[in-house]
Design an enzyme around this catalytic site. Structure first.
Site, PDB file in Angstrom:
ATOM      1  N   TRP A 192       3.983   6.132   6.629  1.00 33.78           N
ATOM      2  CA  TRP A 192       3.458   6.970   5.542  1.00 33.78           C
ATOM      3  C   TRP A 192       1.936   7.032   5.620  1.00 33.78           C
ATOM      4  O   TRP A 192       1.295   6.116   6.126  1.00 33.78           O
ATOM      5  CB  TRP A 192       3.905   6.454   4.170  1.00 33.78           C
ATOM      6  CG  TRP A 192       3.311   5.136   3.779  1.00 33.78           C
ATOM      7  CD1 TRP A 192       3.882   3.913   3.937  1.00 33.78           C
ATOM      8  CD2 TRP A 192       2.034   4.909   3.182  1.00 33.78           C
ATOM      9  NE1 TRP A 192       3.024   2.934   3.484  1.00 33.78           N
ATOM     10  CE2 TRP A 192       1.886   3.516   3.015  1.00 33.78           C
ATOM     11  CE3 TRP A 192       0.990   5.750   2.774  1.00 33.78           C
ATOM     12  CZ2 TRP A 192       0.751   2.944   2.463  1.00 33.78           C
ATOM     13  CZ3 TRP A 192      -0.154   5.174   2.220  1.00 33.78           C
ATOM     14  CH2 TRP A 192      -0.254   3.791   2.064  1.00 33.78           C
ATOM     15  N   ASP A 240       5.904 -11.134  11.926  1.00 29.13           N
ATOM     16  CA  ASP A 240       5.435  -9.980  11.163  1.00 29.13           C
ATOM     17  C   ASP A 240       3.938  -9.764  11.359  1.00 29.13           C
ATOM     18  O   ASP A 240       3.119 -10.533  10.847  1.00 29.13           O
ATOM     19  CB  ASP A 240       5.743 -10.221   9.678  1.00 29.13           C
ATOM     20  CG  ASP A 240       5.377  -9.015   8.817  1.00 29.13           C
ATOM     21  OD1 ASP A 240       4.929  -7.991   9.366  1.00 29.13           O
ATOM     22  OD2 ASP A 240       5.535  -9.101   7.589  1.00 29.13           O
TER      23      ASP A 240
END
Lengths: 323, 42
Positions: A39, A216
Site C-alpha cells: 500500500w 521479520d
C-alpha cells in the site's frame, strides 16, 4: 478490508524505492517480511499528514485499473482508509503487471507526517494477505520475473548504504560461511521452529520445550515473550527498562537461538543498542494470545548478523553467518 | 533474473518523534504492542 498496524513500524530504519504506474511514480517503502500487502498513500488523501509523502495519482497512470474494494490501515493515532487498485509495480527493474495494491485515501493521525516511509511492501505468504490481495513476490513468481522462487536480505549494521533485498537469487559473496536451511513450520509469516531452549551464557532462559519464531524485516528488535524478557534482562544485568552500562558490553555473553539443530548466536555487539552515550538491550516484550504458545520475533537485530534467504520455492529460510 | 533493491538506513519514526518531543505523548496515548501485527484482533 485490509488492516496494517503501523505502530509496529516505529523502530524500522531500512527503506527502499519502488515505482507504481505508467509512467512510474516513485515511493519509499519498507520491505516487510512480516506482512503481505502493498500500500501507498494516494492523492485522495489531502490532509497535512499526507502532504509530506509521495502520493499515487491514478489519473496519471495509463495502466491503472480501479476497484470498489476497500482498505483500512490502522495507525497508532487513527486509521487511514482507501481502496484497492491494480497497476504495474516496478521493483529493482522488475515490472510486475496487474499488481494489486492499496491506495490510502482518508486522513490518518498527524504523526504520519513524520513517518520516514510512504508505504509498505509485504513479502510474506498470500495466506495472511488482507482482502486476498496477491503479494508482489507471488506475482513476480507467476509472471516468471525471477529465475529462482526466492529472495534474500542483507542488512548492514553501520553503513547508511550497503543493505539490500535481492529478488530471484543469492549473492554468494554473503554465504562464504555456509547456509543452514530451516524448514518453515507454517506458510503464513516466515515462521520457523526453535527446537531447543534459548540460551544466554550457556544458561537456558526461555523456550525450554520449543517454540515458534518469525523472521521479520519489519520488526526492528528481538521481540520475546514477557516471561522470557524478565529472565534475559536479569541475566544480562539490565534494569527493567532494558538499560545497561555501556562498559558492560565487552563482558556480556551471546544470546543463542537453536534452529533445526544448529546454534545461531547473536553477540552483544548486535543486541546492545548504543545511542547518545546510553546503552539499551535490543529486546522488547511481545504479549501474544495464550493459544499461540511462545512466539519470538527475530527482527533486524538478528537479521544484521545473518544473510537471510527467504525460499518460497522450498518453503524454508536459509541463514548464513555474516561474521 | 536477479534484481537487487538497495536499502538505505535512516532514522526510525521513533527517533524522529523523539527529536521533536512527540514520542512520549504518542506512546502514552497509544501503548505499543508488537503482537498487534501478528494478532490484529488481540
Amino acid at each position: 478490508a485490509s488492516t496494517e498496524y503501523l505502530q509496529n513500524y516505529l523502530d524500522n530504519e531500512y527503506y527502499g524505492s519502488i515505482s507504481i504506474g505508467t509512467p512510474g511514480q516513485q515511493f519509499t517503502v519498507l520491505f516487510d517480511t512480516g506482512s503481505s500487502n502493498l500500500w501507498v498513500p494516494s492523492v485522495y488523501c489531502s490532509s497535512p499528514a499526507c502532504s509530506n509523502h509521495d502520493r499515487f495519482n491514478p489519473s496519471e497512470s495509463s495502466t491503472f485499473t480501479g476497484t470498489n474494494d476497500s482498505l483500512e490501515i490502522t495507525y497508532g493515532t487513527g486509521s487511514m482508509t482507501g481502496v484497492l487498485g491494480y497497476d504495474t509495480v516496478t521493483v529493482a527493474g522488475l515490472q510486475v503487471v496487474n499488481q494489486i495494491f492499496g491506495l490510502a485515501e482518508t486522513e490518518p493521525g498527524d504523526f504520519f507526517y513524520y513517518c520516514p516511509f510512504d508505504g509498505i511492501l509485504g513479502l510474506a505468504y498470500p495466506s495472511i494477505s488482507s482482502s486476498g490481495a496477491t503479494p508482489v513476490f507471488d506475482n513476480m513468481m507467476s509472471q516468471n520475473l525471477v529465475s529462482q522462487d526466492l529472495f534474500s536480505v542483507y542488512l548492514s549494521g553501520d553503513e547508511q548504504s550497503g543493505s539490500f533485498v535481492l529478488f530471484g537469487g543469492i549473492d554468494s559473496s554473503y554465504t562464504t560461511n555456509g547456509i543452514t536451511w530451516i524448514p518453515l513450520s507454517a506458510e503464513t509469516y516466515w515462521e520457523i521452529t526453535m527446537d531447543r531452549y534459548v540460551s544466554v551464557g550457556g544458561q537456558a532462559v526461555a523456550c525450554t520445550s520449543g517454540c515458534q519464531a518469525i523472521v521479520d524485516t519489519g520488526t526492528s528488535l528481538l521481540a520475546v515473550p514477557n516471561s522470557a524478557l524478565s529472565n534475559i534482562l536479569s541475566y544480562l544485568g539490565a534494569n527493567s527498562n532494558g538499560e545497561i552500562s555501556c562498559q558492560a558490553i565487552n563482558s556480556l555473553p551471546d544470546v543463542v537461538f537453536y534452529l533445526n539443530g544448529n546454534a545461531f548466536p547473536v553477540p552483544p555487539s548486535a543486541y546492545v543498542i548504543q545511542s547518545n552515550g546510553y546503552c539499551t538491550l535490543g529486546f522488547e516484550a511481545i504479549d501474544v494470545p495464550t493459544e499461540a504458545g511462545e512466539l519470538w520475533i527475530l527482527g533486524d537485530v538478528f537479521i544484521r548478523e545473518y544473510y537471510v534467504i527467504f525460499d518460497r520455492g522450498n518453503n524454508r529460510v536459509g541463514l548464513s553467518p555474516l561474521a | 533474473a536477479v534484481h537487487r533493491v538497495p536499502l538505505r538506513k535512516g532514522k526510525s519514526l521513533r527517533q524522529i518523534l523523539k527529536e521533536r518531543g512527540l514520542l512520549e505523548s504518542y506512546l502514552q496515548q497509544h501503548p505499543y504492542n508488537p503482537a498487534a501485527k501478528y494478532f490484529p484482533s488481540f
